[in-house]
Design a protein around this motif. Structure first.
Motif, PDB file in Angstrom:
ATOM      1  N   ARG A  29      14.264  45.989 -48.522  1.00 15.32           N
ATOM      2  CA  ARG A  29      15.383  46.868 -48.873  1.00 15.32           C
ATOM      3  C   ARG A  29      16.407  46.881 -47.732  1.00 15.32           C
ATOM      4  NH1 ARG A  29      19.447  48.857 -49.373  1.00 15.32           N
ATOM      5  NH2 ARG A  29      20.027  50.979 -49.956  1.00 15.32           N
ATOM      6  N   HIS A  30      15.916  46.965 -46.479  1.00 17.56           N
ATOM      7  CA  HIS A  30      16.797  46.923 -45.304  1.00 17.56           C
ATOM      8  C   HIS A  30      16.304  45.802 -44.408  1.00 17.56           C
ATOM      9  CE1 HIS A  30      18.355  50.871 -46.459  1.00 17.56           C
ATOM     10  NE2 HIS A  30      17.117  51.302 -46.520  1.00 17.56           N
ATOM     11  N   VAL A  34      18.840  45.783 -39.384  1.00 17.39           N
ATOM     12  CA  VAL A  34      19.389  47.099 -39.784  1.00 17.39           C
ATOM     13  C   VAL A  34      18.389  48.190 -39.411  1.00 17.39           C
ATOM     14  CG1 VAL A  34      19.942  48.555 -41.785  1.00 17.39           C
ATOM     15  CG2 VAL A  34      20.918  46.273 -41.615  1.00 17.39           C
ATOM     16  N   HIS A  38      19.116  50.911 -36.635  1.00 22.46           N
ATOM     17  CA  HIS A  38      19.213  52.286 -37.113  1.00 22.46           C
ATOM     18  C   HIS A  38      18.372  53.226 -36.253  1.00 22.46           C
ATOM     19  CE1 HIS A  38      18.074  55.771 -39.584  1.00 22.46           C
ATOM     20  NE2 HIS A  38      19.305  55.703 -40.034  1.00 22.46           N
ATOM     21  N   TRP A  39      17.133  52.833 -35.944  1.00 21.21           N
ATOM     22  CA  TRP A  39      16.255  53.751 -35.199  1.00 21.21           C
ATOM     23  C   TRP A  39      16.596  53.789 -33.716  1.00 21.21           C
ATOM     24  CZ3 TRP A  39      15.021  57.254 -38.226  1.00 21.21           C
ATOM     25  CH2 TRP A  39      14.624  56.997 -39.531  1.00 21.21           C
ATOM     26  N   THR A  41      19.651  53.521 -32.635  1.00 22.00           N
ATOM     27  CA  THR A  41      20.831  54.405 -32.638  1.00 22.00           C
ATOM     28  C   THR A  41      20.402  55.867 -32.726  1.00 22.00           C
ATOM     29  OG1 THR A  41      22.084  52.698 -33.764  1.00 22.00           O
ATOM     30  CG2 THR A  41      23.003  54.912 -33.860  1.00 22.00           C
ATOM     31  N   THR A  42      19.427  56.139 -33.582  1.00 24.46           N
ATOM     32  CA  THR A  42      18.972  57.528 -33.755  1.00 24.46           C
ATOM     33  C   THR A  42      18.401  58.085 -32.454  1.00 24.46           C
ATOM     34  OG1 THR A  42      18.484  57.039 -36.061  1.00 24.46           O
ATOM     35  CG2 THR A  42      17.481  59.017 -35.163  1.00 24.46           C
ATOM     36  N   PHE A  45      21.164  58.603 -30.044  1.00 23.63           N
ATOM     37  CA  PHE A  45      21.997  59.736 -30.440  1.00 23.63           C
ATOM     38  C   PHE A  45      21.361  61.060 -30.008  1.00 23.63           C
ATOM     39  CE2 PHE A  45      23.845  62.830 -33.390  1.00 23.63           C
ATOM     40  CZ  PHE A  45      25.186  62.551 -33.214  1.00 23.63           C
ATOM     41  N   PHE A  46      20.046  61.167 -30.195  1.00 23.59           N
ATOM     42  CA  PHE A  46      19.371  62.403 -29.775  1.00 23.59           C
ATOM     43  C   PHE A  46      19.437  62.568 -28.252  1.00 23.59           C
ATOM     44  CE2 PHE A  46      17.435  62.394 -34.071  1.00 23.59           C
ATOM     45  CZ  PHE A  46      17.826  63.675 -34.426  1.00 23.59           C
ATOM     46  N   TYR A 120      24.823  45.273 -34.582  1.00 22.81           N
ATOM     47  CA  TYR A 120      24.740  45.678 -35.994  1.00 22.81           C
ATOM     48  C   TYR A 120      26.037  45.328 -36.726  1.00 22.81           C
ATOM     49  CZ  TYR A 120      24.982  49.071 -39.875  1.00 22.81           C
ATOM     50  OH  TYR A 120      25.155  49.678 -41.091  1.00 22.81           O
ATOM     51  N   LEU A 134      27.726  47.881 -48.355  1.00 18.23           N
ATOM     52  CA  LEU A 134      28.443  49.090 -47.931  1.00 18.23           C
ATOM     53  C   LEU A 134      29.870  49.213 -48.473  1.00 18.23           C
ATOM     54  CD1 LEU A 134      27.183  49.584 -44.258  1.00 18.23           C
ATOM     55  CD2 LEU A 134      26.541  50.839 -46.277  1.00 18.23           C
ATOM     56  N   TYR A 175      29.104  56.121 -44.794  1.00 17.20           N
ATOM     57  CA  TYR A 175      28.551  55.226 -43.775  1.00 17.20           C
ATOM     58  C   TYR A 175      29.672  54.410 -43.111  1.00 17.20           C
ATOM     59  CZ  TYR A 175      23.814  56.198 -45.566  1.00 17.20           C
ATOM     60  OH  TYR A 175      22.637  56.805 -45.935  1.00 17.20           O
ATOM     61  N   ILE A 179      30.579  54.429 -39.218  1.00 19.91           N
ATOM     62  CA  ILE A 179      30.463  53.190 -38.442  1.00 19.91           C
ATOM     63  C   ILE A 179      31.812  52.747 -37.860  1.00 19.91           C
ATOM     64  CG2 ILE A 179      29.871  50.722 -38.599  1.00 19.91           C
ATOM     65  CD1 ILE A 179      27.952  51.610 -40.966  1.00 19.91           C
ATOM     66  N   HIS A 232      23.213  63.834 -43.777  1.00 17.36           N
ATOM     67  CA  HIS A 232      22.496  62.566 -43.984  1.00 17.36           C
ATOM     68  C   HIS A 232      20.999  62.818 -44.194  1.00 17.36           C
ATOM     69  CE1 HIS A 232      21.584  58.357 -43.450  1.00 17.36           C
ATOM     70  NE2 HIS A 232      20.991  58.518 -42.284  1.00 17.36           N
ATOM     71  N   VAL A 236      18.782  62.238 -47.538  1.00 18.85           N
ATOM     72  CA  VAL A 236      17.597  61.359 -47.540  1.00 18.85           C
ATOM     73  C   VAL A 236      16.422  62.132 -48.143  1.00 18.85           C
ATOM     74  CG1 VAL A 236      15.890  60.240 -46.042  1.00 18.85           C
ATOM     75  CG2 VAL A 236      18.324  59.896 -45.615  1.00 18.85           C
ATOM     76  N   ARG A 244      12.309  56.641 -48.995  1.00 18.36           N
ATOM     77  CA  ARG A 244      13.478  56.152 -48.233  1.00 18.36           C
ATOM     78  C   ARG A 244      13.130  55.903 -46.773  1.00 18.36           C
ATOM     79  NH1 ARG A 244      18.362  56.677 -51.796  1.00 18.36           N
ATOM     80  NH2 ARG A 244      17.107  56.904 -53.659  1.00 18.36           N
TER      81      ARG A 244
HETATM   82  C1  HEM Z   1      22.872  59.651 -35.470  1.00 19.87           C
HETATM   83  C2  HEM Z   1      21.874  59.323 -36.175  1.00 19.87           C
HETATM   84  C3  HEM Z   1      21.977  58.489 -37.426  1.00 19.87           C
HETATM   85  C4  HEM Z   1      22.973  57.660 -37.845  1.00 19.87           C
HETATM   86  C5  HEM Z   1      24.281  57.354 -37.152  1.00 19.87           C
HETATM   87  C6  HEM Z   1      22.560  57.099 -39.111  1.00 19.87           C
HETATM   88  C7  HEM Z   1      23.302  56.215 -39.855  1.00 19.87           C
HETATM   89  C8  HEM Z   1      22.862  55.552 -40.977  1.00 19.87           C
HETATM   90  C9  HEM Z   1      23.555  54.475 -41.631  1.00 19.87           C
HETATM   91  C10 HEM Z   1      24.911  53.922 -41.192  1.00 19.87           C
HETATM   92  C11 HEM Z   1      22.776  54.055 -42.665  1.00 19.87           C
HETATM   93  C12 HEM Z   1      23.085  52.875 -43.577  1.00 19.87           C
HETATM   94  C13 HEM Z   1      22.469  51.650 -42.880  1.00 19.87           C
HETATM   95  C14 HEM Z   1      22.784  50.323 -43.530  1.00 19.87           C
HETATM   96  O1  HEM Z   1      22.365  50.092 -44.683  1.00 19.87           O
HETATM   97  O2  HEM Z   1      23.407  49.493 -42.862  1.00 19.87           O
HETATM   98  C15 HEM Z   1      21.599  54.893 -42.688  1.00 19.87           C
HETATM   99  C16 HEM Z   1      20.585  54.817 -43.607  1.00 19.87           C
HETATM  100  C17 HEM Z   1      19.453  55.613 -43.582  1.00 19.87           C
HETATM  101  N1  HEM Z   1      19.131  56.570 -42.640  1.00 19.87           N
HETATM  102 FE1  HEM Z   1      20.229  57.111 -41.072  1.00 19.87          FE
HETATM  103  N2  HEM Z   1      21.338  57.606 -39.430  1.00 19.87           N
HETATM  104  C18 HEM Z   1      20.953  58.466 -38.428  1.00 19.87           C
HETATM  105  C19 HEM Z   1      19.802  59.197 -38.353  1.00 19.87           C
HETATM  106  C20 HEM Z   1      18.819  59.217 -39.321  1.00 19.87           C
HETATM  107  C21 HEM Z   1      17.642  60.069 -39.304  1.00 19.87           C
HETATM  108  C22 HEM Z   1      17.318  61.105 -38.210  1.00 19.87           C
HETATM  109  C23 HEM Z   1      16.936  59.758 -40.429  1.00 19.87           C
HETATM  110  C24 HEM Z   1      15.645  60.343 -40.937  1.00 19.87           C
HETATM  111  C25 HEM Z   1      15.251  61.549 -40.814  1.00 19.87           C
HETATM  112  C26 HEM Z   1      17.640  58.717 -41.133  1.00 19.87           C
HETATM  113  C27 HEM Z   1      17.222  58.092 -42.282  1.00 19.87           C
HETATM  114  C28 HEM Z   1      17.898  57.105 -42.963  1.00 19.87           C
HETATM  115  C29 HEM Z   1      17.406  56.477 -44.180  1.00 19.87           C
HETATM  116  C30 HEM Z   1      16.090  56.789 -44.875  1.00 19.87           C
HETATM  117  C31 HEM Z   1      18.388  55.559 -44.588  1.00 19.87           C
HETATM  118  C32 HEM Z   1      18.401  54.738 -45.863  1.00 19.87           C
HETATM  119  C33 HEM Z   1      19.113  55.610 -46.887  1.00 19.87           C
HETATM  120  C34 HEM Z   1      18.851  55.253 -48.312  1.00 19.87           C
HETATM  121  O3  HEM Z   1      18.164  54.301 -48.599  1.00 19.87           O
HETATM  122  O4  HEM Z   1      19.415  55.986 -49.173  1.00 19.87           O
HETATM  123  N3  HEM Z   1      18.788  58.424 -40.442  1.00 19.87           N
HETATM  124  N4  HEM Z   1      21.670  55.796 -41.631  1.00 19.87           N
END
Ligand code: HEM
Length: 260
Positions: A29-30, A34, A38-39, A41-42, A45-46, A120, A134, A175, A179, A232, A236, A244
């Motif tokens: 899926r990802h 990515v 994503h992780w 960055t997370t 960010f914290f 990314y 996107l 998103y 971004i 966000h 989720v 997810r």
């Molecule tokens: C500053 C922190 C975060 C940013 C900037 C961020 C940003 C994003 C972005 C841009 C995507 C789309 C990625 C892509 O397909 O290229 C995404 C997807 C996702 N993020 Fe985050 N995220 C952050 C924190 C988190 C946290 C803390 C969680 C979980 C608790 C999370 C869970 C997810 C999930 C599960 C998806 C997939 C969404 C889906 O399939 O509908 N994210 N995030």
């Protein structure tokens, strides 16, 4: 072609079992990049949030223009006691050094985030991830398209299986905004506070109104990013937290029913 369509094209079926049980997408899926970016960055960010809060606590006053200090009128202040106060010495009052750990960690986390973000973005452009997954489809860019997605959320409707393989138009636009607008802005305003960046490219700092304006703008863009993060995570959770998260960690999205 959307992720859903491309995944469907790559479905494999077995002649011996019911199709629904054995249909499995050949691609995750990802993508791994990515997921890792994503992780990373997370986590960064914290780290930036905690250290940023500590830096603000040491001087919770915000100014506009080039200069600002305890002796000048702030634009506004956060009503918390400052963790860094003027200390009397034999030759007048001085400010003690700003807490080293928070600034050092703030810069380290920021550079890791910038490098991860660049990787990314470039791989997303070259590999077609942005174009395919996107960029909103033309057909969705209508008031009807938006209204449909918003009504779906307002009615607290469950996501259908297709949603687990693709982003809706609101997600895509949000998103892309995060971004390509919020992250570049937070990096620019962050760099603009650095004296060496200011002397190397002063025009980019002047454009923001000066170093203190950059600091104030940095604060507001960070707040916008925190608001994004809150919404966000709620979205989720609403979409099916377990599935997810599994998709964002392992790459596997559910082939069958959405599991909450
Ligand atoms: C500053 C922190 C975060 C940013 C900037 C961020 C940003 C994003 C972005 C841009 C995507 C789309 C990625 C892509 O397909 O290229 C995404 C997807 C996702 N993020 Fe985050 N995220 C952050 C924190 C988190 C946290 C803390 C969680 C979980 C608790 C999370 C869970 C997810 C999930 C599960 C998806 C997939 C969404 C889906 O399939 O509908 N994210 N995030």
């Amino acid at each position: 072609m959307s992720t859903l369509e491309s995944a469907q094209l790559r479905l494999e079926s077995s002649p011996t079992s019911p199709a629904a049980d054995v249909l499995r997408p050949a691609s995750p899926r990802h993508s791994l990049l990515v997921r890792i970016s994503h992780w990373v960055t997370t986590v960064c960010f914290f780290a930036l949030l905690v250290t940023g809060a500590e830096i603000i606590a040491s001087h919770p006053r915000f100014y506009w223009g080039e200069t600002g200090n305890v002796l000048t009128e702030p634009l506004f202040k956060i009503p918390i006691p400052s963790s860094r106060n003027l200390v009397p010495t034999g030759y007048g009052y001085v400010l003690p050094d700003q807490n080293g750990w928070s600034r050092a960690l703030h810069f380290q986390a920021a550079w890791v985030l910038v490098l991860t973000g660049l990787l990314y973005v470039f791989s997303g452009i070259i590999g077609g991830h942005f174009g395919t997954d996107l960029l909103p489809k033309k057909a969705d860019l209508s008031w009807r398209g938006f209204a449909g997605v918003i009504a779906h959320h307002l009615r607290f409707q469950k996501s259908d299986e297709e949603d687990a393989w693709s982003y809706n138009v609101l997600q895509r636009l949000t998103y892309l905004f995060v971004i390509f607008v919020l992250f570049p802005l937070v990096i620019w305003t962050g760099l603009a506070m650095s004296p060496s960046f200011d002397s190397a490219v002063p025009a980019t700092v002047n454009l923001l109104g000066g170093r203190q304006s950059a600091r104030t703008l940095h604060f507001f863009v960070s707040i916008a990013l925190v608001l994004f993060l809150l919404v966000h995570v709620v979205m989720v959770w609403r979409g099916g937290f377990k599935s997810r998260m599994r998709a964002m960690i392992t790459g596997n999205a559910p082939a069958g029913k959405e599991s909450k």
